[in-house]
Scaffold this motif. Structure first.
Motif, short mmCIF file in Angstrom:
data_model
loop_
_atom_site.label_atom_id
_atom_site.label_comp_id
_atom_site.label_asym_id
_atom_site.label_seq_id
_atom_site.Cartn_x
_atom_site.Cartn_y
_atom_site.Cartn_z
N THR A 84 4.69 -1.24 2.20
CA THR A 84 3.54 -0.78 1.43
C THR A 84 3.45 -1.51 0.09
O THR A 84 2.37 -1.94 -0.32
N ASN A 85 4.58 -1.69 -0.58
CA ASN A 85 4.58 -2.41 -1.86
C ASN A 85 4.15 -3.86 -1.69
O ASN A 85 3.39 -4.39 -2.52
N GLU A 86 4.62 -4.50 -0.63
CA GLU A 86 4.22 -5.89 -0.39
C GLU A 86 2.73 -5.99 -0.09
O GLU A 86 2.05 -6.89 -0.57
N LEU A 87 2.22 -5.04 0.68
CA LEU A 87 0.79 -5.03 0.99
C LEU A 87 -0.05 -4.73 -0.25
O LEU A 87 -1.13 -5.30 -0.42
N ILE A 142 -11.76 -4.64 -1.21
CA ILE A 142 -12.09 -6.05 -0.98
C ILE A 142 -13.27 -6.06 -0.02
O ILE A 142 -13.47 -5.10 0.72
N THR A 143 -14.01 -7.13 -0.04
CA THR A 143 -15.16 -7.20 0.86
C THR A 143 -14.68 -7.56 2.26
O THR A 143 -13.59 -8.14 2.43
N THR A 144 -15.49 -7.23 3.23
CA THR A 144 -15.13 -7.59 4.61
C THR A 144 -15.15 -9.11 4.77
O THR A 144 -14.40 -9.64 5.59
N ALA A 145 -15.96 -9.81 3.99
CA ALA A 145 -15.96 -11.27 4.03
C ALA A 145 -14.61 -11.82 3.58
O ALA A 145 -14.06 -12.75 4.19
N GLU A 172 -15.53 -4.76 12.38
CA GLU A 172 -16.32 -3.61 12.82
C GLU A 172 -15.44 -2.37 12.98
O GLU A 172 -15.83 -1.26 12.63
N GLU A 173 -14.23 -2.58 13.47
CA GLU A 173 -13.31 -1.47 13.66
C GLU A 173 -12.83 -0.89 12.33
O GLU A 173 -12.68 0.32 12.19
N ILE A 174 -12.61 -1.75 11.34
CA ILE A 174 -12.06 -1.31 10.06
C ILE A 174 -13.15 -0.82 9.10
O ILE A 174 -12.92 0.06 8.28
N ASP A 175 -14.35 -1.38 9.19
CA ASP A 175 -15.46 -1.02 8.30
C ASP A 175 -16.39 -0.03 9.02
O ASP A 175 -17.54 -0.33 9.32
N VAL A 176 -15.88 1.17 9.24
CA VAL A 176 -16.60 2.15 10.04
C VAL A 176 -17.92 2.60 9.42
O VAL A 176 -18.86 2.94 10.12
N LYS A 234 -17.01 -3.08 2.73
CA LYS A 234 -15.88 -2.95 1.81
C LYS A 234 -14.70 -2.32 2.54
O LYS A 234 -14.87 -1.47 3.41
N VAL A 235 -13.50 -2.74 2.15
CA VAL A 235 -12.27 -2.18 2.72
C VAL A 235 -11.37 -1.78 1.58
O VAL A 235 -11.04 -2.60 0.72
N ASP A 236 -10.95 -0.50 1.56
CA ASP A 236 -10.03 -0.05 0.52
C ASP A 236 -8.60 -0.36 0.95
O ASP A 236 -8.35 -0.89 2.04
N PHE A 237 -7.65 -0.03 0.08
CA PHE A 237 -6.26 -0.38 0.37
C PHE A 237 -5.76 0.27 1.65
O PHE A 237 -5.08 -0.36 2.45
N GLU A 238 -6.10 1.54 1.87
CA GLU A 238 -5.62 2.22 3.08
C GLU A 238 -6.11 1.54 4.35
O GLU A 238 -5.37 1.40 5.31
N GLY A 239 -7.37 1.13 4.35
CA GLY A 239 -7.90 0.41 5.50
C GLY A 239 -7.20 -0.92 5.70
O GLY A 239 -6.87 -1.32 6.82
N PHE A 240 -6.96 -1.61 4.60
CA PHE A 240 -6.24 -2.89 4.61
C PHE A 240 -4.82 -2.69 5.14
O PHE A 240 -4.36 -3.42 6.01
#
Length: 149
Positions: A85-88, A103-106, A129-133, A138-144
Motif C-alpha cells: 500500500t505504501n509503495e502504491l 488521476i485521470t483515466t487517460a 471501463e471496469e475501474i471507472d464505474v 477519474k480514479v482515486d487511490f482505492e481504485g488505483f
C-alpha cells in the motif's frame, strides 16, 4: 495451491482472464511475461523460462490456470499489505501531481501501457471501463490500488 490466500487467488484469476478472453482455459507461454509484468511481479526472464520448462511438461506451449498459479507463485513476493500500500501510494502521488486525490483515466491508461506494452487499446479500454464505474474519467487511490493489486 492451498497456501495461496483467497485475495491472491482472485488476483491471479483476474490476471489470467485478461489474456484468456475467449475462455479457452489456457494462455500461450509468450503471454506469461506480460501477465507477470501487469501484476507487478518481479522476475528474471531466465528463471521464468526455467520455471516454464518444469511446469509445461507436455511442452505444448499452453499454460492452464493451474499451471499459471504454480508459475506465478514462484515469483510472487511475500510483501505485507502495508508495504504494498505504501509503495502504491508513492506511485499514485507521482501521477497525482496537483494532489487532487485522483488521476485521470487517460493517465491510468498511460501507466498500464508502460507496464505492459502488449495490451491492446481494447484491453486498456476494458480495464478503464471496469475501474471507472461512474464514467467520470477519474480514479482515486482505492481504485488505483485495487487495480494494481
Amino acid at each position: 495451491m492451498a497456501d495461496i490466500d483467497e485475495k491472491t487467488m482472485h488476483a491471479l484469476r483476474k490476471a489470467f482472464a485478461t489474456v484468456d478472453k475467449t475462455k479457452k482455459g489456457y494462455v500461450e507461454i509468450k503471454d506469461l511475461e506480460g501477465i507477470l509484468n501487469t501484476m507487478g511481479t518481479a522476475f528474471d526472464i531466465d528463471d521464468l523460462n526455467e520455471t516454464i520448462k518444469r511446469v509445461d511438461v507436455d511442452n505444448d506451449g499452453k499454460i492452464s490456470f493451474d499451471k499459471f498459479v504454480i508459475i506465478a507463485s514462484n515469483f510472487m513476493q511475500e510483501d505485507d499489505e502495508e508495504t504494498i500500500t505504501n509503495e502504491l501510494k508513492e506511485a499514485f502521488r507521482l501521477y497525482d501531481k496537483e494532489g487532487k486525490g485522483y488521476i485521470t483515466t487517460a493517465t491510468l491508461k498511460e501507466i498500464l501501457r508502460e507496464l505492459d506494452n502488449k495490451l491492446s487499446e481494447t484491453d486498456l479500454n476494458d480495464i478503464i471501463e471496469e475501474i471507472d464505474v461512474d464514467g467520470k474519467g477519474k480514479v482515486d487511490f482505492e481504485g488505483f490500488r485495487e487495480l494494481m493489486i
